[in-house]
Write an enzyme that holds these catalytic residues in place. Structure first.
Site, short mmCIF file in Angstrom:
data_model
loop_
_atom_site.label_atom_id
_atom_site.label_comp_id
_atom_site.label_asym_id
_atom_site.label_seq_id
_atom_site.Cartn_x
_atom_site.Cartn_y
_atom_site.Cartn_z
CG ASP A 66 -0.35 -0.62 2.46
OD1 ASP A 66 0.88 -0.57 2.61
OD2 ASP A 66 -1.11 -1.15 3.29
CG ASN A 134 -9.12 -1.81 11.87
OD1 ASN A 134 -8.15 -2.43 11.45
ND2 ASN A 134 -9.63 -0.78 11.22
CG HIS A 136 -5.98 -2.57 8.75
ND1 HIS A 136 -6.09 -1.25 9.16
CD2 HIS A 136 -4.65 -2.86 8.86
CE1 HIS A 136 -4.90 -0.80 9.48
NE2 HIS A 136 -4.01 -1.74 9.31
CD GLU A 141 -8.81 0.50 7.69
OE1 GLU A 141 -8.73 -0.44 8.51
OE2 GLU A 141 -8.13 1.54 7.79
C1 F6R Z 1 1.43 -1.62 6.10
C2 F6R Z 1 0.10 -2.25 6.16
C3 F6R Z 1 -0.70 -2.29 7.42
C4 F6R Z 1 0.14 -2.55 8.68
C5 F6R Z 1 -0.74 -2.53 9.92
C6 F6R Z 1 0.07 -2.71 11.19
O1 F6R Z 1 1.99 -1.72 4.83
O2 F6R Z 1 -0.37 -2.69 5.16
O3 F6R Z 1 -1.69 -3.29 7.31
O4 F6R Z 1 0.79 -3.78 8.56
O5 F6R Z 1 -1.45 -1.32 9.98
O6 F6R Z 1 0.91 -1.58 11.35
P1 F6R Z 1 1.98 -1.52 12.55
O7 F6R Z 1 3.00 -2.54 12.26
O8 F6R Z 1 2.54 -0.11 12.47
O9 F6R Z 1 1.22 -1.79 13.79
#
Ligand code: F6R
Length: 242
Positions: A66, A134, A136, A141
């Site tokens: 992303d 959450n 995702h 989401e």
């Molecule tokens: C990042 C991504 C997100 C993160 C997730 C956890 O490329 O796609 O799904 O993996 O938000 O983020 P952290 O590791 O910062 O808790």
């Protein structure tokens, strides 16, 4: 689905880096799906250490999950920049084999270009995933369609809040991103999801023990035949084991 629980976040990240290194070592032209975020920083440190110990990434092709809409690749908070600083600057991956959705283009064009590159060079051998508080995966989401592909999405308020720590106090984190879709992610040959820390415990329990459905995007990984979930004891603390 294999679930590996480690005593520490460091050990969980080390196993994740080891699994990625094995894929890179085994394949002449490995295709990796990569993730960003706080969880992945020690994983990239582990891969850089493996490179210094002799592992080459010269045959690698990588696709990141992303990117924030509106941020150019050299913006300090863009995921493209994160990847450069955490990983690409320290290894021998050729720049023309790096694919990250473009945050500075029209989002529909950026998504279409990314899917076309994936169709040309995929499938992904190993997709690395983190997990949102959450539930995702990527920036899919809760409520994101199971059949979704790379597209523009609006981030959930809790995700925007969680991302605020990476931005200066006077900057507001982006609210829109381009993300690989759930169907895109599930096309990877294998998936490794890493989640650490108590603030992921509820999402981990929903992913592994809750109903399979779009309310928890991570739960849809249970439809894939080759998924390894790597946790520390805190992230695993909400599991009942049933
Ligand atoms: C990042 C991504 C997100 C993160 C997730 C956890 O490329 O796609 O799904 O993996 O938000 O983020 P952290 O590791 O910062 O808790």
């Amino acid at each position: 689905m294999r679930v590996h629980v480690h005593q520490s976040a460091e050990a969980a990240a080390a196993e994740t880096a080891r699994l990625i290194s094995e894929t890179v070592r085994e394949r002449r032209e490995p295709v990796l799906g990569l993730a960003t975020g706080g969880t992945m920083q020690p994983v990239y440190a582990g891969l850089v250490a493996a490179h210094r110990a002799g592992l080459s990434f010269a045959g690698l092709r990588s696709f990141n999950l992303d990117e924030y809409v509106g941020l150019p690749p050299d913006h300090p908070q863009s995921y493209r920049h994160y990847m450069q600083v955490q990983f690409f600057d320290h290894v021998d991956v050729p720049p023309d084999r790096i694919h990250v959705p473009r945050g500075d283009l029209d989002p529909d064009d950026a998504a279409a270009a990314f899917e076309a590159e994936l169709a040309q060079h995929g499938p992904i051998d190993l997709q690395l995933l983190g997990l949102g508080r959450n539930g995702h995966i990527g920036f899919n989401e809760p409520g994101a369609p199971a059949g979704s592909r790379t597209r523009q999405v609006r981030l959930a308020p809790s995700t925007i809040e969680a991302n605020r720590r990476f931005f200066d106090r006077d900057q507001s984190p982006p609210e829109v991103a381009v993300t690989m879709g759930i169907a895109t992610i599930l096309e990877a040959r294998s998936i490794v999801l890493l989640a650490v820390g108590a603030d992921k415990a509820q999402a981990v329990a929903a992913m592994l023990e809750g109903a399979i459905g779009v309310a928890c995007p991570g739960s849809l990984l249970r439809r894939h035949s080759d998924v390894t979930v790597i946790l520390d004891t805190e992230a695993a603390s909400g599991l009942s084991g049933d």
